[in-house]
Design an enzyme around this catalytic site. Structure first.
Site, short mmCIF file in Angstrom:
data_model
loop_
_atom_site.label_atom_id
_atom_site.label_comp_id
_atom_site.label_asym_id
_atom_site.label_seq_id
_atom_site.Cartn_x
_atom_site.Cartn_y
_atom_site.Cartn_z
N LEU A 45 -44.41 -13.62 -32.73
CA LEU A 45 -44.06 -12.20 -32.75
C LEU A 45 -45.29 -11.30 -32.79
O LEU A 45 -45.22 -10.12 -32.49
CB LEU A 45 -43.15 -11.90 -33.94
N ALA A 66 -47.56 -11.40 -30.76
CA ALA A 66 -47.97 -11.12 -29.38
C ALA A 66 -47.49 -9.75 -28.91
O ALA A 66 -48.07 -9.17 -27.99
CB ALA A 66 -47.45 -12.20 -28.45
N ARG A 107 -36.58 2.07 -42.90
CA ARG A 107 -36.23 1.34 -44.11
C ARG A 107 -37.22 1.71 -45.20
O ARG A 107 -38.15 2.47 -44.95
CB ARG A 107 -36.31 -0.18 -43.87
N ASN A 151 -40.90 -13.47 -38.47
CA ASN A 151 -40.31 -12.21 -38.93
C ASN A 151 -41.45 -11.33 -39.47
O ASN A 151 -42.55 -11.82 -39.67
CB ASN A 151 -39.32 -12.53 -40.06
N ASP A 155 -43.22 -6.18 -37.85
CA ASP A 155 -43.09 -4.72 -37.95
C ASP A 155 -43.53 -4.21 -39.31
O ASP A 155 -44.22 -3.20 -39.42
CB ASP A 155 -41.64 -4.30 -37.63
#
Ligand SMILES: *[C@@H]1O[C@H](CO)[C@@H](O)[C@H](O)[C@H]1NC(C)=O
Ligand SMILES: *[C@@H]1O[C@H](CO)[C@@H](O)[C@H](O)[C@H]1NC(C)=O
Length: 339
Positions: free
Chosen positions: A127, A129, A176, A234, A237
């Protein structure tokens, strides 16, 4: 991570041969080689040559069942005058070369505007990448997004104007919060009704430089945290939010939307038959309660490695219209005075 990666691989590819391409130690070396090349200062464009009037859209794709949706989302972004190009980052190494070449062709002919859509197959499912500062990104700003969210173009353009006024901030739509669980003395991932500290990659706009900071900066602590992202599959972000908050000492900015359709939200009701459930459930991060717990764990781990908590809260959201809000009596009704 080995066991989990192989499970994913068997599930998606049904072919043991293709599983040899799953990340392991040797692909760690491959990733390091990619980073060495992408991060080499000589391979970064001269900042003065980057365009400021347009942005590059980076869409992550992984699930073959979502291809039709991905294609329509990419086409929609390509129609915007503020979009310079759309790069579809394909992170599923077990997709067959035939499907990839069809997809590349289909995407290349599906642009609705001047922005070209290209397929960029990734050598691994990492992720991290999605945040590589690729030389093909010729704009100062990037919009990082997922393959299951479609945002109307007025909102994209409004968000881009807000970014231009605040080029150091992360701009987003889906937000969030972090918070602390006092009894268990650990960080949690949550939603507050009136504040936020994290922007999701369903729609994340920022300057290109942050891609470089995430992928190439931060020395061994960042290396360790990028590795956690790979192991947990995960939280890339969340880590980007840490990187930007560390740099700016402020929270992100949320923009109001005209219309954002989110096919990946678990609250979607399955009224269209099985198609929708398929789209919703194939997301790598859709394991609900467990998902929220794992995201809390990421915050706790990143806090440990950073040695402090850089995330900052922001309040309120930016709106694209400031019409008069007072009420006036017209006829026998109270209505907005502007009406
Ligand atoms: C990783 O894959 C290579 C072949 O691609 C293999 O030789 C090596 O043993 C693997 N390492 C681990 C730890 O599985
Ligand atoms: C590409 O488009 C053709 C024609 O519409 C379609 O049959 C095919 O399934 C598409 N393939 C991919 C991978 O998008």
């Amino acid at each position: 991570m080995g066991v989990y990666a192989v499970a994913i691989c068997l599930f998606f590819s049904l072919s043991v041969v293709l599983c040899l391409r799953i990340p392991n130690l040797s692909s760690d070396i491959e990733k390091d080689t990619i980073l060495l090349s992408v991060c080499h200062p000589g391979n970064q464009p001269n900042p003065s040559t980057l365009r400021s009037d347009q942005l590059t859209v980076l869409i992550n794709g992984y699930s073959e069942s979502r291809i039709p949706l991905l294609q329509s989302i990419a086409a929609s972004y390509s129609a915007s005058p503020v979009v310079s190009s759309v790069l579809v980052l394909w992170g599923n190494p077990s997709t067959s070369p035939l499907t990839l070449s069809q997809l590349a062709y289909n995407l290349s002919v599906s642009s609705w505007g001047n922005a070209a859509i290209s397929l960029v197959p990734q050598p691994s499912s990492s992720l991290n990448a999605r945040f590589l500062p690729r030389s093909s990104i010729g704009t100062r700003a990037v919009l990082v997004c997922d393959d299951d969210v479609e945002v109307d173009l007025k909102t994209v353009e409004f968000a881009f104007r807000m970014w231009k006024g605040n080029p150091d901030r992360l701009i987003g739509i889906f937000v969030r919060s972090h918070d602390i669980d006092m009894t268990r003395k650990e960080w949690i991932y949550t939603v507050h009704p009136n504040k936020y500290s994290i922007v999701l990659t369903k729609f994340m706009m920022m300057k290109r430089e942050y891609l470089f900071k995430y992928s190439c900066g931060g020395g061994s602590p960042m290396h360790e945290m990028r590795k956690m992202v790979d192991e947990m599959r995960n939280c890339e972000d969340i880590l980007m939010n840490f990187v930007v908050a560390e740099e700016t000492n402020t929270g992100p900015l949320m923009v109001g939307v005209e219309r954002a359709r989110d096919w990946g939200d678990p609250r979607n009701e399955d009224s269209d038959g099985d198609g929708l459930r398929l789209v919703r459930d194939v997301g790598l991060s859709s394991r609900k309660a467990e998902h929220w717990k794992r995201r809390g764990k990421c915050i706790t781990e990143f806090h440990r490695v950073f040695g402090r908590m850089p995330l900052r809260y922001s309040y309120g959201k930016l709106v694209s219209s400031v019409g008069e809000q007072g009420l006036c009596k017209k006829g026998s009704n109270l209505v907005l005075c502007d009406h």
